[in-house]
Design an enzyme around this catalytic site. Structure first.
Site, mmCIF file in Angstrom:
data_model
loop_
_atom_site.group_PDB
_atom_site.id
_atom_site.type_symbol
_atom_site.label_atom_id
_atom_site.label_comp_id
_atom_site.label_asym_id
_atom_site.label_seq_id
_atom_site.Cartn_x
_atom_site.Cartn_y
_atom_site.Cartn_z
ATOM 1 N N ASP A 190 70.747 -40.968 7.238
ATOM 2 C CA ASP A 190 71.289 -39.742 7.811
ATOM 3 C C ASP A 190 70.320 -39.237 8.864
ATOM 4 O O ASP A 190 69.531 -40.006 9.414
ATOM 5 C CB ASP A 190 71.469 -38.699 6.701
ATOM 6 C CG ASP A 190 72.592 -37.722 6.977
ATOM 7 O OD1 ASP A 190 72.467 -36.941 7.942
ATOM 8 O OD2 ASP A 190 73.587 -37.732 6.235
ATOM 9 N N HIS A 219 72.129 -31.437 8.957
ATOM 10 C CA HIS A 219 72.999 -32.303 8.154
ATOM 11 C C HIS A 219 72.194 -33.110 7.140
ATOM 12 O O HIS A 219 72.511 -33.131 5.950
ATOM 13 C CB HIS A 219 73.786 -33.225 9.077
ATOM 14 C CG HIS A 219 74.880 -33.989 8.398
ATOM 15 N ND1 HIS A 219 74.679 -35.205 7.794
ATOM 16 C CD2 HIS A 219 76.196 -33.702 8.236
ATOM 17 C CE1 HIS A 219 75.825 -35.645 7.286
ATOM 18 N NE2 HIS A 219 76.758 -34.749 7.535
ATOM 19 N N SER A 371 81.123 -35.364 3.873
ATOM 20 C CA SER A 371 79.682 -35.652 3.902
ATOM 21 C C SER A 371 78.970 -35.135 2.666
ATOM 22 O O SER A 371 78.007 -35.744 2.183
ATOM 23 C CB SER A 371 79.026 -34.991 5.121
ATOM 24 O OG SER A 371 78.981 -35.844 6.226
#
Length: 437
Positions: A190, A219, A371
């Site tokens: 990620d 994120h 996600s």
């Protein structure tokens, strides 16, 4: 006067295109400071807007972002024939033979980055197209010159969830080491992780990528917290587990490119990480498919988000590869997210809306998207598969989790919820959810 939901969705579309110029990260869902339009109430309504959005329009969210990404980084990025972002003038080869490389050089190709993927027993070679040759023609030429070889675009993979802007005021909720740690190892492919966040106190975090140092992202930090975060009032699916975090973005416009993702998988394999979470989505790519196949054949479990392009969108990858555990998201009422992709590849559903997660600009924020469902499944599997064994052991862990899933939707396995819901007890407490607003 507060704007209507149609206007909110329009702003959300614009915000999703508002990507930082130098870093491929999910944007802050926030609008300009316009008179009469308070941004904080707008941030609070993101979930409501998406819940009532037209499913046929949902795919536009990622398309708008991709167009903006390509427009602002046109010197290094372009679109493939289907509109997916790729690194300009680059073709990636999987373990090309010396003879194939000699033919490529003779045709005017430059030999760029070469990554020996120790742990997977393969290599990645990035070939530079000759000057004046389009990337499409370059790929066609290499495949024609070496029909037995494996070549594809250097696709760029994007995150699959929304990290709204957090409230400006500080929250009084403080994470500590109150949650019982678990003995597990789990991987994350990620963006970078903000290791100084309190939820990572006492967590052993190993980082990979970004030669110049870590580049924390909203994120990556949020997903990592849902994987291994721990505290008195917050904990992930595998609190305190050892985390192997590979940053494939590193603040670069070309972040998320296939060759970086491949190297991240190789690192996880070398470190013998049993379960690997990847909340990134993109197109099918023959090199990525081969690498995923090699990784899972060695006994690793790969967990991926199905994506948020809507129920009518085609499958996104790597989640759609049969070897991958594909995860969709549900809201607090156990309804599938309206933006979640669907299909026979869906394996599990997990909470993915109104989820509190660690933030960068504020201690916690509310996140939404597939996600954030994927790390819950990855964490649960990591608690079962404590070491890399054979493929049979990995399959047994998945089957055990499926047996404990709560059936939703049509009876049995279906294209919306997969085997059913897991991790519903991992939703954050109401106190934290309110404080995160």
């Amino acid at each position: 006067m507060f704007p209507t939901k149609s206007i909110l969705l329009a702003f959300l579309l614009l915000a999703t295109g508002g990507v930082a110029r130098a870093q491929v990260t999910l944007p802050q869902v926030q609008v300009p400071n316009l008179p009469g339009l308070p941004t904080e109430p707008l941030n609070r309504t993101v979930n409501d807007v998406l819940d009532q959005a037209d499913p046929q329009r949902l795919r536009e969210l990622r398309q708008v972002r991709i167009r903006h990404l390509l427009r602002t980084n046109r010197t290094v990025l372009e679109a493939d024939p289907r509109g997916a972002p790729i690194v300009r003038s680059e073709v990636v080869a999987l373990s090309p033979t010396p003879a194939a490389l000699d033919r490529a050089r003779a045709a005017g190709f430059g030999i760029g980055r070469t990554r020996t993927l120790e742990g997977l027993d393969v290599s990645i070679v990035v070939l530079q197209a000759p000057q004046g040759m389009s990337t499409r023609r370059a790929l066609e030429r290499l495949r024609r010159e070496d029909p037995e070889g494996t070549y594809d675009y250097n696709h760029v993979y994007l995150e699959s969830g929304v990290v709204p802007a957090a409230a400006a005021e500080e929250t009084s909720v403080v994470a500590s080491n109150g949650s019982p740690a678990v003995t597990a190892r789990v991987g994350l492919i990620d963006g970078g992780v903000q290791r100084s966040h309190p939820v990572f106190n006492g967590v052993n975090v190993h980082e990979h990528g970004c030669t110049g140092g870590a580049v924390p992202s909203a994120h990556g930090t949020a997903v990592a917290s849902l994987l291994v975060g721990q505290g008195d009032v917050f904990h992930g699916a595998a609190p305190g587990a050892e985390l192997f975090a590979a940053d494939v973005y590193c603040g670069l416009a070309t972040g998320g490119a296939l060759d970086s993702v491949a190297e991240a998988f190789a690192w996880m394999s070398r470190e013998k990480v049993p379960v690997i979470n990847i909340s990134l989505v993109g197109p099918a790519n023959v090199l990525l498919e081969r690498i995923v196949r090699v990784v899972t054949a060695r006994g690793h479990i790969v967990v991926a988000a199905v994506g948020n392009d809507g129920p009518s969108a085609p499958p996104l990858f790597p989640a759609a590869y049969p070897e991958v555990v594909a995860v969709t998201g549900v809201d607090a009422k156990q309804r599938v997210l309206v933006e979640a992709c669907r299909g026979k590849h869906v394996d599990f559903s997990a909470p993915g809306a109104n989820m509190s997660a660690a933030g960068i600009e504020a201690p916690f924020g509310v996140v939404r998207g597939t996600s954030f469902a994927a790390p819950l499944v990855a964490g649960l599997l990591a608690r079962q598969l404590l070491a890399v064994g054979g493929k049979e052991q990995a399959e047994a862990a998945i089957a055990d989790l499926a047996a404990r899933a709560t059936d939703l939707g049509a009876r049995g396995v279906d294209k919306i919820y997969g085997n059913g819901l897991v991790g519903n007890d991992l939703r954050p407490p109401e106190q934290l959810s309110l404080a995160a607003h």
